[in-house]
Every structure is written in C-alpha cells, then in structure tokens.
Design a protein around this motif. Structure first.
Motif, mmCIF file in Angstrom:
data_model
loop_
_atom_site.group_PDB
_atom_site.id
_atom_site.type_symbol
_atom_site.label_atom_id
_atom_site.label_comp_id
_atom_site.label_asym_id
_atom_site.label_seq_id
_atom_site.Cartn_x
_atom_site.Cartn_y
_atom_site.Cartn_z
ATOM 1 N N ARG A 1 0.544 8.214 -5.544
ATOM 2 C CA ARG A 1 -0.450 9.275 -5.346
ATOM 3 C C ARG A 1 0.229 10.590 -4.959
ATOM 4 O O ARG A 1 -0.110 11.656 -5.484
ATOM 5 C CB ARG A 1 -1.446 8.864 -4.260
ATOM 6 C CG ARG A 1 -2.644 9.802 -4.156
ATOM 7 C CD ARG A 1 -3.358 9.645 -2.817
ATOM 8 N NE ARG A 1 -3.711 8.281 -2.515
ATOM 9 C CZ ARG A 1 -4.825 7.674 -2.928
ATOM 10 N NH1 ARG A 1 -5.683 8.320 -3.683
ATOM 11 N NH2 ARG A 1 -5.070 6.419 -2.570
ATOM 12 N N LEU B 1 -4.258 8.206 6.161
ATOM 13 C CA LEU B 1 -3.104 8.325 5.262
ATOM 14 C C LEU B 1 -2.456 9.703 5.352
ATOM 15 O O LEU B 1 -1.764 10.124 4.430
ATOM 16 C CB LEU B 1 -3.541 8.032 3.821
ATOM 17 C CG LEU B 1 -4.090 6.619 3.587
ATOM 18 C CD1 LEU B 1 -4.619 6.487 2.166
ATOM 19 C CD2 LEU B 1 -3.004 5.569 3.845
ATOM 20 N N SER C 1 -6.814 3.191 -3.114
ATOM 21 C CA SER C 1 -6.396 2.176 -2.154
ATOM 22 C C SER C 1 -7.605 1.335 -1.768
ATOM 23 O O SER C 1 -8.755 1.683 -2.072
ATOM 24 C CB SER C 1 -5.809 2.827 -0.906
ATOM 25 O OG SER C 1 -6.816 3.570 -0.224
ATOM 26 N N GLU D 1 0.529 4.723 -2.297
ATOM 27 C CA GLU D 1 0.440 6.083 -1.761
ATOM 28 C C GLU D 1 1.582 6.967 -2.244
ATOM 29 O O GLU D 1 1.422 8.179 -2.395
ATOM 30 C CB GLU D 1 0.399 6.038 -0.231
ATOM 31 C CG GLU D 1 -0.838 5.361 0.329
ATOM 32 C CD GLU D 1 -2.120 5.912 -0.264
ATOM 33 O OE1 GLU D 1 -2.212 7.149 -0.452
ATOM 34 O OE2 GLU D 1 -3.018 5.106 -0.567
ATOM 35 N N SER E 1 0.827 -1.215 0.000
ATOM 36 C CA SER E 1 0.000 0.000 0.000
ATOM 37 C C SER E 1 0.858 1.259 0.000
ATOM 38 O O SER E 1 0.452 2.298 -0.540
ATOM 39 C CB SER E 1 -0.929 0.003 1.222
ATOM 40 O OG SER E 1 -1.816 -1.091 1.179
ATOM 41 N N SER F 1 -3.102 13.749 -3.655
ATOM 42 C CA SER F 1 -3.435 13.576 -2.237
ATOM 43 C C SER F 1 -4.732 14.269 -1.866
ATOM 44 O O SER F 1 -5.436 13.853 -0.934
ATOM 45 C CB SER F 1 -2.289 14.104 -1.366
ATOM 46 O OG SER F 1 -1.103 13.372 -1.597
#
Length: 497
Positions: free
Chosen positions: A307, A324, A394, A304, A300, A313
């Motif tokens: 991203r 997150l 996600s 991120e 994961s 974000s």
C-alpha cells in the motif's frame, strides 16, 4: 516466470527419430532420411511445448540422444526456454495393446530397458513387430513398481484397451496401477470416466510438421495434441499430483485452444523489501496467493508495504488509519515503521508489460514508476495508483468498510473498468466549459442591456426632433420665422444707411 503453479504443456506420447516408423506411415518402417534429434527437440520448443515423454516403440534408445540434443541446444542458446524430457516407452503388450510408461526426468534410460525385460519383450527394439509376454495389467504393475506412471495408449483407437475383452478391461479397471488413459476422440471421454481413469492426450506424432502428414491421417506434429498439467514444477511428482485432481489440474489441449496461462488482469510478480540489515524478496503468481504464518510474523506488514509503495495510504480512514499510522509516508520519526534507508520494490505485470515501482524512505511521499523495455527500464509519467490499479484491503479495513453503506459504491467507483477518474476529468472539463459559456452569456446580456439603453436615448431624441418638426409646421412658427426675417432685413438696411 512467476511463482506457484502454472499450466505446463506436456506431450505424453512423443515418438523420436529412433522409432522405426518416424517420418513415414505409422506402423510402417521408414527407410528415408529422418530429422536429427536436435531438429526434433527444437521443433517442440518452438511449438511452445514445455516437456515431452519419449515413448518410442519398445525401446529406450531415443532417450539419451534427446537429452544430448537438448544439452547442445542449451550450449548454443543460453536463453532457451525450460524444457523437460521424461524417459518413457510405448510397450506392445500381449494381445497387441499399446501401453505408455512415464518415468521421472532424472531417471536413467535403462529403466525403460528394465521394464521391457520384466515384460518379457523379445522383439526388435524400436519396432512393434512382436508383443511382450505380459498382459496390459502385468505391464502396468511393472511400470508402477519401477516408480513410473502407466497410461494405456490411444485407448479408443486401434490397439487400444477399450477394445479388450470386457473381462480383461474390468480386471484392469479394478486395480490402481492405471490412473490415466490416452483418449483421442472427445466422444469417448465417458469411457475413461467409467473406469475412473483421467483422459489425457498426446500427439503420437511421427512428423516434424503437419505438412508431412500422409493423406487420410490426422495431422499431428509437435504441439498439436498435448496434455496441460497444472503444477509448480513439471516433474513426475507434479504430474502424479495433477492426476489426483484432474478437474482443476489436467486439460486435454489441441493447437488453437485457449491458453489458460494467459491472464487479462494485472498482478504483482514480486515484492522486495530492504529494511535495516535485512533484505527480503517475495514472489507471487497471477492467481490466488496465500501468506501463511503465525501471529505477528509480518503478514499484514507486507500488505501495508505494498500500500505504501503504490501510494494508497490516503485510502485509509478513521481508526484504521490511526492504527496503521506507522506505515504512512507522513508519519513522524518516533512512530513510523520505516526509516530513510528503507526501500520497497514492487514488480507488476499488466497487458504483457512489466512495470516496477520503487519507493524510498528518503523520498517517502512519491514513488518512481518504470517500464521494462528490452533489457533497460524507462521512467514513466502519471500517478502510480492510476498506472498500477491495485486496491489494497487489510482485515481491519474490510471490517471498517462493512460498517459504511457507501463503502462498496466507493470501491466500485475506483475500479479501473469504471474509469471514474476519467469521468471526473470529463466532468471538470464540462464544468469549466459551462462556466465559460455562462460568463459569455452574462457579457452578452450586459451588452444587450446597454444596447437597449442607447436605443431608448435614440428614441427620445427622435421624439424631440419629431416634435420640433411639428412645431415648424404650425402658423405661429411660420409667422415667427417671417417676423425674424423682417427684423434681419431692417437691421441690414439700417447698417447700409
């Protein structure tokens, strides 16, 4: 080159200049000048072929010269595309039936000679003037015993196994020594499927170009008739695995057919992360990619980081955004995953153009976008999430979106094909234009009101003038005027006296 499997163009039936009939009529000896092995190999590379099986008639003599020619071409051009040479042969088995043998690219050419000896072929090497003393079935078993793959050649044409005695054909189809068969005519594919064989295609070319093809024969040359093999690496193991899943991994290909390697969508090529003392690189392909690992190993985290680098974000909301928070560019130092030395690079391909996004911890709220032009990178303008239209989701985010009825419509709005940003810009322009026109209308209305007021004043003055003119026309006004005239005359006379 991207990671993972791709479609490789393989000619499973390639005759080299070592074949006795190369450059002439198939099956007829050619005494004229033949092309060099360098010219022959180069013709395949220029045709976009990734690999060939050297299948000369009952001979191994073309394998090593082909390898030497490829080595020379690589010395002359270090940017030469990858090219694989499989040693092989076209064996004339008893009954005159032709059989292809395919061996590993790293195998010694002598393996072909060994198979010829096992099949008791005593004719002229490089010729097909005699047959081996072994049947097709025996030849298939000998090829497989030496680690190769047996493919009956042009099965639906002259000297093909489809014309065998039905009893022999049944015996051949009842063993696992044959898993594929070369079929020329698409109308005969069903015959291959009947025996559980994978239909493949090779050029069986005896000329460098189609212009040299004799009249009355099908034009064949490097790149015209191929088998596409989906594998991570073009080798014997990759070919063998592809043949076990022919529906998804094997295609017959003719020049002009659609290239399955060409994709219309954009995709991430590479993710590079520098964090602390670690530098990690991950490569991806244009199709489905899988990150496999146990819990907590960082699957994961990679999502991120992509991203973060692509400036998405802000798309997180609610509890997901809070969970997150450490990956956000505005996260405070005590909570954030990254530090000022962290660096993230994302390579992205779109419309045959390679882009590079570079995110740095010392400027976390913006990334640099570059486009590769030749050997250099040129800085690009625009917003990253517009130029690199990748949506990142996600597992938690997908679950959260499922609870919102409008989430799917929001995702659709953000799709590049919908072009919502262009719609928003057009709406904003039209809104500004409307406001401007409305202000003009208000000004015109104000001016119209002023004109009406002035017109009323004018009408009032005109009314007074009309009334005055009417008064002048009355007898009283005329008598008054005459009296005033007499008074003025009397006053003048008195002044003269």
């Amino acid at each position: 080159m991207y990671a993972g499997a791709r479609w490789w163009r393989l000619d499973i039936h390639a005759h080299s200049p070592a074949s006795f009939d190369y450059g002439g009529l198939e099956g007829k000896a050619n005494e004229e000048l033949k092309p060099s092995f360098k010219e022959w190999i180069k013709a395949y590379i220029e045709a976009g072929v990734d690999g060939i099986v050297v299948t000369d008639h009952n001979s191994h003599t073309g394998v090593d010269p082909a390898r030497e020619a490829l080595a020379q071409l690589r010395e002359e051009d270090h940017d030469l595309p990858p090219f694989v040479i499989f040693p092989g042969l076209e064996l004339t088995a008893s009954g005159g039936y032709h059989v292809l043998g395919i061996f590993a690219p790293e195998a010694d050419a002598e393996i072909v000679n060994k198979v010829l000896n096992l099949c008791a072929y005593s004719g002229t090497r490089g010729d097909s003037d005699e047959t081996a003393n072994k049947t097709v079935l025996d030849a298939a078993k000998a090829i497989v015993a030496e680690g190769g793959i047996c493919v009956p050649a042009h099965a639906d044409q002259s000297r093909g196994v489809f014309s065998m005695d039905p009893r022999e054909l049944h015996a051949l189809g009842s063993v696992d020594s044959v898993i594929a068969v070369e079929v020329i005519d698409d109308a005969n594919l069903g015959k291959a499927h009947q025996w559980g064989w994978v239909p493949v295609l090779g050029s069986d070319a005896h000329h460098l170009t189609t212009e040299g093809c004799p009249e009355g024969h099908e034009a064949k040359a490097p790149g015209t008739h191929l088998t596409l093999v989906k594998a991570e690496k073009l080798d014997l193991q990759g070919l063998r695995l592809a043949l076990t899943d022919p529906t998804e991994s094997v295609r017959r290909f003719r020049s002009g057919d659609e290239d399955p390697n060409r994709v219309e969508h954009g995709y991430i090529n590479r993710l590079s992360v520098v964090h602390g003392e670690a530098t990690e690189e991950y490569r991806f392909g244009p199709w489905m990619n899988c990150l496999i690992g146990g819990r907590g190993v960082g699957k994961s985290t990679l999502v991120e980081l992509i991203r973060l680098a692509l400036g998405r974000s802000h798309e997180l909301a609610g509890t997901v955004a809070e969970d997150l928070k450490r990956f956000e560019p505005t996260a405070d130092g005590s909570r954030r995953w990254w530090d000022e030395a962290t660096r993230i690079i994302v390579d992205y391909t779109r419309n045959d153009q390679l882009f590079r996004v570079t995110w740095s911890g010392n400027a976390p709220e913006s990334s640099a976008l570059e486009l590769q032009e030749g050997s250099s990178w040129q800085l690009q303008s625009g917003r990253i999430f517009d130029r690199i239209p990748i949506r990142v989701f996600s597992q938690k985010q997908i679950y959260d979106l499922a609870t919102s009825p409008q989430s799917f419509l929001t995702i659709l709005d953000d799709m590049p094909t919908v072009e919502k940003s262009a719609w928003d810009e057009e709406y904003e322009l039209r809104e500004l234009s409307f406001i401007g026109e409305r202000n003009k209308l208000r000004k015109l209305r104000a001016e119209a009101d002023k004109t009406d007021r002035i017109r009323g004043q004018l009408e009032e003055v005109q009314g007074r003038l009309k009334h005055l003119a009417e008064l002048r026309a009355t007898p009283q006004y005329q008598e008054l005027s005459a009296t005033e005239e007499r008074i003025r005359d009397a006053g003048a006379a008195e002044r003269q006296a």
